[in-house]
Every structure is written in structure tokens, then in C-alpha cells.
Write a protein that holds these residues in place. Structure first.
Motif, PDB file in Angstrom:
ATOM      1  N   VAL A 161       0.855  -1.180   0.000  1.00 37.18           N
ATOM      2  CA  VAL A 161       0.000   0.000   0.000  1.00 37.18           C
ATOM      3  C   VAL A 161       0.891   1.230   0.000  1.00 37.18           C
ATOM      4  O   VAL A 161       1.736   1.394   0.879  1.00 37.18           O
ATOM      5  N   CYS A 208      -2.279  -2.700   7.613  1.00 31.75           N
ATOM      6  CA  CYS A 208      -2.703  -1.390   7.102  1.00 31.75           C
ATOM      7  C   CYS A 208      -4.019  -0.984   7.753  1.00 31.75           C
ATOM      8  O   CYS A 208      -4.939  -1.799   7.880  1.00 31.75           O
ATOM      9  N   VAL A 209      -4.105   0.295   8.133  1.00 27.84           N
ATOM     10  CA  VAL A 209      -5.310   0.814   8.773  1.00 27.84           C
ATOM     11  C   VAL A 209      -6.527   0.700   7.859  1.00 27.84           C
ATOM     12  O   VAL A 209      -7.666   0.614   8.329  1.00 27.84           O
ATOM     13  N   TYR A 243       0.454   3.576   8.241  1.00 24.29           N
ATOM     14  CA  TYR A 243       0.329   4.991   7.847  1.00 24.29           C
ATOM     15  C   TYR A 243       0.930   5.947   8.861  1.00 24.29           C
ATOM     16  O   TYR A 243       1.151   7.115   8.543  1.00 24.29           O
TER      17      TYR A 243
HETATM   18 MO   LIG Z   1      -1.687   1.584   5.377  1.00 19.75          MO
END
Ligand SMILES: [Mo]
Ligand SMILES: Nc1nc2c(c(=O)[nH]1)N[C@H]1C(S)=C(S)[C@@H](COP(=O)(O)O)O[C@H]1N2
Length: 498
Positions: free
Chosen positions: A219, A266-267, A355
Motif C-alpha cells: 500500500v 494497514c489501517v 500509515y
Molecule cells: Mo496503510
């Protein structure tokens, strides 16, 4: 002028403009290519809901979809501009100018383009206007399309292809793969403990414990992967520190490297989603580097920046925890970081979503405060601190699958970095919860696989899973969207037993 000729002139003018910009960008810096810059700027301005939708719908192909969509849109506009210019070249000229200005704006907005970069969209603007007017004049003079007029068309088409290909070649000439291949093995002074015999239930449908690099989720916002060689790479450490550091790859690799097995998440991962993977990372403890620089009182944010201008802010107290194991990673699963995972170096902080922590192609670490600076996704409405939420996922059976009964082994993964998974429970058709078997724990910052053998009558069934972490916290049933700080809810699968 025939409609077909007019449309073709519009298209060729734009093709020449884009190709010229791409060629000049190949010389002054690949990210100055107006086409890529417009794409990147579009990504930066896309509302988070739409971006989330794109990642959810197209996964890793989201960027290809964006670039193709842009191509179709620009081609359609070019055809319209051409058709409007059958009597006078003015509409097409205005269109070429407008497109050129959009390109200049997008390139000026990029954080990773040097001063010379603006030459690329300027070349696009000039070539777009000149070529359009030249073809228009030729077609007007030689109507209907004669040999002479056709020759001009072929020249422009050929030159555009050459310029585009040339720009692509020049832009990728920094031979990052060569630099990567020359590194050899990065041998850790402290190896990660060997995996226990029962680290995964892959025979029952879970992923393998270590995710091969080619399958590791990816990502990022980069339309073209940044290319930095190990030789050119420097990591600057500055801000609220006692002494600034400039670390080179050769310096870092000579230190005592540590190896750590870490599960990254990943969020934006949905409940049941694929953005979670595990690797053995080799690198330098981030804490040691920050101790060397000396973090000043009052600093609460480590603000990291990639070579292409992406930023993340991590809590200083988290990255300084001795037990946490935050690192500047140089290698992944026995090889230097793959280029798309951040070569030459990236950050990895166990227990934080990517992130707010996992900056790839990292070149700058600024010790600062959350009041002073906001990272890329924080500016776009995501949470300031991104601790990973306790979560579980069902991997077998797949949703809507048909499987043989009456004995069905349901399996999956659970994670709760850095607390560790204590328990996973499953239930069928809303019945009582029962505990699943867990694999041997590798460490608390990695996922853990689970399975449960169920006795099921033929027909359709719904199975649900929920994890409890080692603090005693059980993941909640309430479904919450990934925005702003990670999804919650129990993963649920409907399948048929035959
Ligand atoms: Mo992410
Ligand atoms: N330079 C850069 N680093 C980045 C990102 C990015 O967009 N640009 N995305 C982050 C996000 S959101 C995640 S989840 C992880 C993903 O790392 P991976 O692609 O190696 O799995 O990288 C992080 N590091």
C-alpha cells in the motif's frame, strides 16, 4: 476539414505533448512527468472515502485504474477539442494551453520535484500547442488528407512514441536493481529466534507464517516506485535533537544488525481483508539511532519523510520503548528490501499501522511535536495515533464456498501487535462460542493462526470468529469502517456443507 481528421489532430497534439513532457522528465527527474504528476496530485486530492473505495475495489491495481481512467478522459477531451477546431485552430490551441497549465500546476505541487522539473510540463505545453497548430495548418492546406498531410501525421505519431519510450528509458536508468544486487547478504548480529514447528496451519488453509516478499501486501501513494540507490541514499536525523546525524547505507550496514519477525497491518484493511503480512526484517534499532542523536525534552513526534515526499508521524514514546523493537529496516526475508517495499531503507514499528510508522524509501527523520507537523494521512482525516486493533480473520472456508462435511476444519489468523493474541473463539449459526486451537506464539508482534474442527450438518452455515488479546480485551462486534483509526467487527463467513 473531415471529422476524422479533426479528431486525429486533437489526439496527436495531446500525444505529442504528453510524450515530450515524459521525455524531458526522463532527463530532469521521472516524477516531473506531467502525466504522473497529475495522477499523483489527483491521488493527494482524492477524498478519503473515494480512495478507500478504490483500494477496496481494485486493490493493488488502483493506480493502474487511475492512470487508465486519466488516459481515457484526456483522449476524449482531445477528440472533442479537435472536433471543435474544424474551422479554426483556436479551440484546440486553448485546450493544449489549458492542459499544459494543469501539468505545470501539478508538477509545481509535487514535493519531490526539483526546480528543473518544471521544464517537463513546459515542454508539454509548447509541444502541444506547436504540434496541434502545425498539423491543423497542414490539414487545412491539403484537404482532403493528401500524402503530404498524412506524412505529418505519421511523423508526429512516430516521434511521440519515440519520445515516450525514451523518457521511460531515461527515467528508469538509475539502476536501482543493480545497486540492490551489489549489496549481498545483510547478516544480522542478532538473529530472530527460529520459527517453532507449529507456527502456522497452512495445511488447513491459513497463509504461511512468513509471507514471501512477492505476496507481501503493498500500500502506498507512489504512482511510479521511487528509485534510490544505496550509494546515493542518506538518512538525515534532525529537529529537536542534541546532534544532527547523516547516516549512509554503508555506515548502517556495518552496525550490529538485528533481525525481528514482525506482522505489518494497514489501517485501511477491512474486516476480513488482505492487508496484513509477516516478514523477518533486518536492520538497525531506531531507538539506538535516536539515542545517538539525543531526543530533546518536549518532543512527542518522530516525523519521517520518504524521498517522494510522503510523511508519517509516530509517537516518540512508542518508538523509544526498549521492548517495542522499532527499526530502520534494510532487509526483508533474507534479501535487501524489494524496491516496492522501500529499498534502500524503511521504518517498521511493531504495533502501529503503517500509515503512522512504516515510511518506505525513508530519507528524513525529524524529531518534532504533533502540534508542529501533520503526516500525510493525518492531514486527510485519519487518526493521529495508529495503534493496531485486535482482529481475527477466517481464511477457510472462503465465503460462499461449498465444502465436504460433516467434519469441517475452519481456520484463520488473528493479530494484536504488540500485545499478543491470547484466544480465538468461533461460533456457528449464532450458537455458543468455542475456543479454537492456536499455533505456538512466535512473538507478541506477530500474527497467530487458529483452527477449529466443527461437526456440521449439510446445508448453509455462518461462522464467526473473534480474538481476545493478552490484555484480556476481546474484539468488539460493532462494525466500524477503517476511517479514521481502523475497522472493527467480527469476520463472518457463509458457506455450504455438502
Ligand atoms: Mo496503510
Ligand atoms: N513512502 C511511503 N511509505 C509508506 C506509504 C506510502 O504511501 N509512501 N504507505 C504506508 C502504509 S499506509 C502502509 S500500510 C505501509 C505498507 O507497506 P508495504 O507496502 O511494504 O506493505 O507502508 C507505509 N509506508
Amino acid at each position: 476539414m473531415k471529422r476524422r481528421t479533426a479528431a486525429l489532430i486533437g489526439l496527436l497534439g495531446v500525444a505529442a505533448a504528453l510524450a515530450a513532457g515524459h521525455l524531458v522528465a526522463g532527463l530532469v527527474g521521472p516524477s516531473a512527468s506531467p502525466y504522473l504528476a497529475v495522477g499523483n496530485t489527483a491521488i493527494d486530492f482524492t477524498p478519503i472515502q473515494l480512495k478507500d473505495f478504490a483500494v477496496r475495489t481494485f486493490g493493488t491495481y488502483d493506480k493502474l485504474v487511475l492512470l487508465s481512467g486519466m488516459a481515457v478522459t484526456i483522449a476524449a477531451l482531445a477528440v472533442i477539442a479537435g472536433l471543435l477546431s474544424r474551422r479554426s485552430p483556436l479551440p484546440g490551441t486553448v485546450f493544449a494551453l489549458g492542459l499544459g497549465l494543469v501539468g505545470i500546476g501539478a508538477v509545481l505541487y509535487r514535493p519531490d520535484v526539483g526546480t528543473l522539473g518544471v521544464l517537463a510540463p513546459v515542454a508539454s505545453l509548447v509541444v502541444g500547442v506547436v504540434v496541434f497548430r502545425w498539423l491543423h495548418a497542414a490539414a487545412t492546406a491539403h484537404e482532403p488528407l493528401s500524402g503530404e498531410g498524412r506524412r505529418n501525421f505519421l511523423i508526429v505519431a512516430g516521434a511521440s512514441v519515440l519520445a515516450g519510450v525514451g523518457g521511460q528509458f531515461l527515467g528508469t536508468r538509475v539502476d536501482v536493481e543493480k545497486s540492490r544486487a551489489a549489496i549481498g547478504t545483510l547478516t544480522p548480529a542478532t538473529k530472530a529466534p527460529a520459527l517453532p514447528a507449529m507456527a502456522d496451519f497452512s495445511a488447513d488453509g491459513t497463509p504461511s507464517f512468513i509471507t514471501p516478499n512477492k505476496d507481501f501486501y503493498r500500500v502506498d501513494t507512489a504512482l511510479s516506485v521511487p528509485r534510490v540507490t544505496a550509494e546515493d541514499w542518506v538518512l538525515r536525523v534532525h529537529g529537536l535533537v542534541d546532534r544532527e546525524l547523516n547516516l549512509r547505507y554503508a555506515d548502517l550496514r556495518q552496525r550490529d544488525l538485528v533481525e525481528r519477525t514482525i506482522t505489518m497491518t494497514c489501517v485501511s484493511n477491512e474486516v476480513g481483508g488482505p492487508y496484513v503480512s509477516t516478514a523477518n526484517f533486518v536492520g538497525v534499532p531506531l531507538r539506538d539511532v535516536l539515542m545517538e542523536a539525543g531526543v530533546k525534552q518536549g518532543a512527542d513526534q518522530l516525523y519521517s519523510t520518504s524521498v517522494d515526499g510522503w510523511t508519517a508521524g509516530s509517537p516518540v514514546d512508542v518508538v523509544m520503548e526498549a521492548e517495542r523493537g522499532a527499526m530502520i529496516a534494510l532487509a526483508m526475508n533474507g534479501e535487501p528490501l524489494p524496491v516496492e517495499h522501500g529499498f534502500p531503507a524503511r521504518l517498521v514499528v511493531p504495533g502501529l499501522y503503517g500509515y503512522v510508522s512504516a515510511t518506505k524509501w525513508v530519507v528524513d527523520l525529524e524529531v518534532t511535536t504533533f502540534a508542529a507537523k501533520q503526516g500525510y494521512w493525518l492531514q486527510r482525516g485519519w487518526g493521529q495515533k495508529g495503534p493496531i486493533k485486535t482482529m481475527s480473520r477466517i481464511d477457510f472456508p472462503k465465503g460462499l464456498a461449498t465444502t465436504k462435511g460433516p467434519k469441517v476444519v475452519v481456520s484463520g489468523v488473528a493479530w494484536a501487535q504488540p500485545t499478543g493474541v491470547a484466544k480465538v473463539e468461533v461460533r456457528v449459526d449464532g450458537g455458543p462460542w468455542r475456543a479454537a486451537d492456536l499455533t505456538t506464539e512466535v512473538n507478541r508482534s506477530t500474527w497467530r493462526m487458529w483452527k477449529a474442527e466443527l461437526d456440521l450438518p449439510t446445508g448453509g452455515h455462518t461462522v464467526e470468529a473473534r480474538a481476545t488479546d493478552q490484555s484480556g480485551f476481546t474484539q468488539p462486534q460493532d462494525r466500524v469502517a477503517p476511517i479514521p483509526d481502523g475497522a472493527t467487527g467480527w469476520h463472518s463467513i457463509f458457506f455450504t456443507v455438502e
